[in-house]
Motif scaffolding. Sequence first.
Motif, mmCIF file in Angstrom:
data_model
loop_
_atom_site.group_PDB
_atom_site.id
_atom_site.type_symbol
_atom_site.label_atom_id
_atom_site.label_comp_id
_atom_site.label_asym_id
_atom_site.label_seq_id
_atom_site.Cartn_x
_atom_site.Cartn_y
_atom_site.Cartn_z
ATOM 1 N N VAL A 395 0.849 -1.205 0.000
ATOM 2 C CA VAL A 395 0.000 0.000 0.000
ATOM 3 C C VAL A 395 0.876 1.244 0.000
ATOM 4 C CG1 VAL A 395 -1.683 1.321 1.324
ATOM 5 C CG2 VAL A 395 -1.937 -1.153 1.116
ATOM 6 N N GLN A 396 1.922 1.248 0.843
ATOM 7 C CA GLN A 396 2.802 2.406 0.909
ATOM 8 C C GLN A 396 3.556 2.600 -0.396
ATOM 9 O OE1 GLN A 396 2.845 4.618 3.451
ATOM 10 N NE2 GLN A 396 4.108 5.828 2.023
ATOM 11 N N ALA A 397 3.926 1.502 -1.075
ATOM 12 C CA ALA A 397 4.608 1.619 -2.358
ATOM 13 C C ALA A 397 3.702 2.275 -3.401
ATOM 14 C CB ALA A 397 5.063 0.244 -2.829
ATOM 15 N N ALA A 398 2.432 1.918 -3.388
ATOM 16 C CA ALA A 398 1.497 2.541 -4.331
ATOM 17 C C ALA A 398 1.332 4.034 -4.019
ATOM 18 C CB ALA A 398 0.153 1.829 -4.271
ATOM 19 N N ILE A 399 1.299 4.372 -2.733
ATOM 20 C CA ILE A 399 1.198 5.781 -2.353
ATOM 21 C C ILE A 399 2.441 6.539 -2.811
ATOM 22 C CG2 ILE A 399 1.186 7.337 -0.363
ATOM 23 C CD1 ILE A 399 -1.542 6.196 -0.938
ATOM 24 N N ASN A 400 3.626 5.930 -2.632
ATOM 25 C CA ASN A 400 4.864 6.584 -3.070
ATOM 26 C C ASN A 400 4.873 6.787 -4.578
ATOM 27 O OD1 ASN A 400 5.769 6.644 -0.434
ATOM 28 N ND2 ASN A 400 6.904 4.713 -0.619
ATOM 29 N N ARG A 401 4.309 5.823 -5.307
ATOM 30 C CA ARG A 401 4.242 5.972 -6.766
ATOM 31 C C ARG A 401 3.384 7.187 -7.138
ATOM 32 N NH1 ARG A 401 5.015 2.347 -11.076
ATOM 33 N NH2 ARG A 401 3.895 2.954 -12.980
ATOM 34 N N LEU A 402 2.279 7.370 -6.433
ATOM 35 C CA LEU A 402 1.421 8.539 -6.686
ATOM 36 C C LEU A 402 2.149 9.829 -6.326
ATOM 37 C CD1 LEU A 402 -2.036 7.315 -5.326
ATOM 38 C CD2 LEU A 402 -1.474 7.805 -7.698
ATOM 39 N N ALA A 418 -12.466 2.626 -21.587
ATOM 40 C CA ALA A 418 -12.930 1.461 -20.833
ATOM 41 C C ALA A 418 -11.955 1.080 -19.729
ATOM 42 C CB ALA A 418 -13.147 0.278 -21.771
ATOM 43 N N ASP A 419 -10.646 1.173 -19.988
ATOM 44 C CA ASP A 419 -9.639 0.790 -18.994
ATOM 45 C C ASP A 419 -9.227 2.031 -18.212
ATOM 46 O OD1 ASP A 419 -9.623 -1.891 -19.885
ATOM 47 O OD2 ASP A 419 -8.280 -1.349 -21.530
ATOM 48 N N THR A 420 -10.078 2.418 -17.273
ATOM 49 C CA THR A 420 -9.874 3.680 -16.552
ATOM 50 C C THR A 420 -8.621 3.647 -15.699
ATOM 51 O OG1 THR A 420 -11.328 2.877 -14.784
ATOM 52 C CG2 THR A 420 -12.339 4.179 -16.530
ATOM 53 N N ALA A 421 -8.360 2.514 -15.021
ATOM 54 C CA ALA A 421 -7.171 2.439 -14.175
ATOM 55 C C ALA A 421 -5.895 2.487 -15.007
ATOM 56 C CB ALA A 421 -7.217 1.163 -13.333
ATOM 57 N N ASP A 422 -5.876 1.807 -16.139
ATOM 58 C CA ASP A 422 -4.695 1.842 -17.003
ATOM 59 C C ASP A 422 -4.409 3.260 -17.480
ATOM 60 O OD1 ASP A 422 -4.362 -0.816 -16.701
ATOM 61 O OD2 ASP A 422 -4.821 -1.386 -18.778
ATOM 62 N N GLU A 423 -5.453 3.957 -17.918
ATOM 63 C CA GLU A 423 -5.253 5.317 -18.414
ATOM 64 C C GLU A 423 -4.726 6.230 -17.322
ATOM 65 O OE1 GLU A 423 -8.083 7.228 -20.930
ATOM 66 O OE2 GLU A 423 -9.088 5.346 -21.413
ATOM 67 N N PHE A 424 -5.204 6.032 -16.097
ATOM 68 C CA PHE A 424 -4.709 6.903 -15.023
ATOM 69 C C PHE A 424 -3.253 6.587 -14.676
ATOM 70 C CE2 PHE A 424 -3.805 7.593 -10.524
ATOM 71 C CZ PHE A 424 -3.989 8.963 -10.441
ATOM 72 N N TRP A 425 -2.938 5.320 -14.483
ATOM 73 C CA TRP A 425 -1.602 4.957 -14.017
ATOM 74 C C TRP A 425 -0.526 5.195 -15.079
ATOM 75 C CZ3 TRP A 425 -0.666 4.649 -9.149
ATOM 76 C CH2 TRP A 425 -1.604 4.127 -8.245
ATOM 77 N N PHE A 426 -0.861 5.043 -16.371
ATOM 78 C CA PHE A 426 0.186 5.036 -17.391
ATOM 79 C C PHE A 426 0.063 6.132 -18.450
ATOM 80 C CE2 PHE A 426 -0.350 0.667 -15.865
ATOM 81 C CZ PHE A 426 0.935 0.410 -15.407
ATOM 82 N N ASP A 427 -1.135 6.618 -18.722
ATOM 83 C CA ASP A 427 -1.311 7.549 -19.834
ATOM 84 C C ASP A 427 -1.535 8.985 -19.364
ATOM 85 O OD1 ASP A 427 -1.058 5.364 -21.527
ATOM 86 O OD2 ASP A 427 -3.222 4.975 -21.509
ATOM 87 N N ARG A 428 -2.679 9.212 -18.771
ATOM 88 C CA ARG A 428 -3.038 10.587 -18.411
ATOM 89 C C ARG A 428 -2.282 11.081 -17.181
ATOM 90 N NH1 ARG A 428 -7.898 11.992 -21.058
ATOM 91 N NH2 ARG A 428 -8.908 10.215 -22.060
ATOM 92 N N LYS A 429 -2.207 10.246 -16.169
ATOM 93 C CA LYS A 429 -1.579 10.597 -14.894
ATOM 94 C C LYS A 429 -2.196 11.842 -14.263
ATOM 95 C CE LYS A 429 2.921 8.417 -15.522
ATOM 96 N NZ LYS A 429 4.388 8.557 -15.352
ATOM 97 N N GLU A 430 -3.457 12.016 -14.466
ATOM 98 C CA GLU A 430 -4.177 13.129 -13.848
ATOM 99 C C GLU A 430 -5.643 12.751 -13.699
ATOM 100 O OE1 GLU A 430 -3.703 16.469 -16.427
ATOM 101 O OE2 GLU A 430 -5.188 15.759 -17.874
ATOM 102 N N GLY A 431 -6.255 13.347 -12.727
ATOM 103 C CA GLY A 431 -7.665 13.059 -12.503
ATOM 104 C C GLY A 431 -8.191 13.746 -11.262
ATOM 105 N N PHE A 432 -9.485 13.612 -11.104
ATOM 106 C CA PHE A 432 -10.162 14.111 -9.911
ATOM 107 C C PHE A 432 -10.137 13.005 -8.864
ATOM 108 C CE2 PHE A 432 -12.385 17.243 -7.797
ATOM 109 C CZ PHE A 432 -13.633 16.862 -7.360
ATOM 110 N N CYS A 433 -10.682 13.254 -7.673
ATOM 111 C CA CYS A 433 -10.556 12.293 -6.579
ATOM 112 C C CYS A 433 -11.157 10.931 -6.937
ATOM 113 C CB CYS A 433 -11.211 12.843 -5.318
ATOM 114 S SG CYS A 433 -12.956 13.242 -5.496
ATOM 115 N N GLU A 434 -12.215 10.904 -7.747
ATOM 116 C CA GLU A 434 -12.822 9.623 -8.082
ATOM 117 C C GLU A 434 -11.916 8.791 -8.988
ATOM 118 O OE1 GLU A 434 -15.396 11.130 -11.929
ATOM 119 O OE2 GLU A 434 -16.394 10.138 -10.279
#
Length: 676
Positions: A395-402, A418-434
Amino acid sequence: MLSAAPSPFARLDALPREARDTLFLLLVIGWVVLPQVANLPVWCSVLAAGVLLWRGWLAVNSRPLPGKWWLAALLVIAVAGTFMTHRTVLGRDAGVTMLVVLLALKTLELRARRDAFVIFFLGFFTMLTNFFFSQSLLTAAAMLVALLGLLTALVNAHMPVGRPPLAQAARTAGTMALLGAPIMAVLFVLFPRLAPLWGIPSDAMSGRSGLSATMQVGNLASLALDETIAMRVKFQGPTPQQSDLYFRGPVLSSFDGREWRALQPRLGSFASTVLAGNARLEVAGTPVRYEVTMEPSNRPWLMVMDAAVNPPVTPGFASVMTSELQWVASRPITDLVRYSAESYPVFRHGPQVSAVALPPQYTELPPGFNPRTLALAAQMRQDPALSGAGNAALVQAAINRLRTGGYRYTLDPGVYGADTADEFWFDRKEGFCEHIASAFAVLMRAMDIPARVVTGYQGGERNSVDGFWVLRQSDAHAWTEVWLAGRGWVRVDPTSAVAPGRTGSFQRLQPPRGALATAFGNVTPELAINFRAAWDALNNSWNQWVLNYTQSKQLDMLKNLGFESPSWEDLSYVLIALVVATALVGAAWTLWDRRQHDPWLRLLARTRRRLHEAGLDIPPTAPPRQIATLVTARFGTSAQAVADWLLALEMQRYARTPQAGLAALQRQFKQLAWPR
């Protein structure tokens, strides 16, 4: 030389009285209907405005009113439009639509005073319907102006002679309102509030809280633009840190790749899930006590801080807690409600030894979605630095990545695929709290760590005027909870890693402002902040003392008056006693006023009645000297004493040095030998 064109006010003053009065009445009707425009169908607003403008044109140009066929056709259109819009002609929304149309159409029949009276009372009723949709202070102020306008038109209609100025009718209307204000205040305080008589029919209303039992990635972003107030909080004692102000709403645990949904209550009922939830909830430390004033949301959720062991003290309905620590009322919140609660910021929840007791949905992911996120989870699981370190280290590693991966918190992240998590983690790297919470929960589940998304409100701002914490719709937030062995469910807010200001000092994202708002905010930022705080405090006082004046407060007032166990019957008795006492005081004042109101004229009136009984007809405007002459001519010297008394009565009124006072003349009146 050309003469100057007359001003609009001069042209208005030159109109016949009937036209002028009609225009004023149409203006008042427009003011009454204006707050309803946001709640009415577009066709209804257009039709009502068109009819009022048409009626004003007919009045100004002295044209005849339309015939019955026109009215019948417009009425058919109105009924058909109402049915097509609302699928019924009954109910709140359809009823208000029909009422507005009928009020506008009735102005086309304004031919006699009787028609005007019908319009007046339709206007009063339409004015009341504004409170079906909003009971805010601004609405109340607008309707007070409408009330004075309708009263002014009503008073003006009772002045049939000449061209009395509207200012005169307005003064009379204002006096009537001031005289009636104490009576209305007493009725407001003492009239028993008997549910459901004081309720408003709860037609299908769209939820105003912005939270629901589902969350699609992107739907909370529009909430950040909404600065309307969701709730106000008053803390009793020290205020928690702003970063601890998490007010829990729906918990979303089922994910289909695009949408998060709440789990259905387990074991078939709320009662069983409540027992299960309480059995796994442990609290410690000093509780935080506070009072919440929540705006209507048409949802049953009661927003409380984590974690509340005891149910919020809510007037008029019960509440239960689900196994996910969410408090739910027994009915939707359709009116402003105030409740007190007690929360423990330090708590443990859920099984702490094994995750076997948890539902499988907390680790399930839909097949075929977010392949790169699944690969990232496998890579983190196989990382030698994290291997064997436990789930907390993952969990802490994921927080450090953010925190270090260049991710950004933004109001406008764009449309996700469709792949919202992929787009956030690898492509856009931006978003609102949701976006952040959803992607983080997907990554946790991909590493076999139970995770869920919690929605609610976070942060807020303290009003420096009244000390209340104000949470707006823009404070809507989404965070995650993960299950860790030995600790149970633990709150992890990944947004804090991307934008610490969102949950710390709480730097709220702002939508783009217009030129006027930017100039005003740049020139006088302090004035804008102070004005907003003062207005919020004023609205809060209105909510606390007017809208939230409940039966329990009435009964508390009776307790302060000495009633041991007051009931609504006692309220009725107090109200009746006050009405009787007021009537007696009014009768006494009337009697006193009769005695004080010009005793000289009353004595002269008594003299007229005595002489009329003796057969002497006296002109109604005859002064005492003329009456004395008539008495001497009719009764001769036998009534000379009465004639002399009448001359003394006139001297007492008009002479500089009267021979007798009024009290002496009143005694002589009783001793005189009146002719028969």
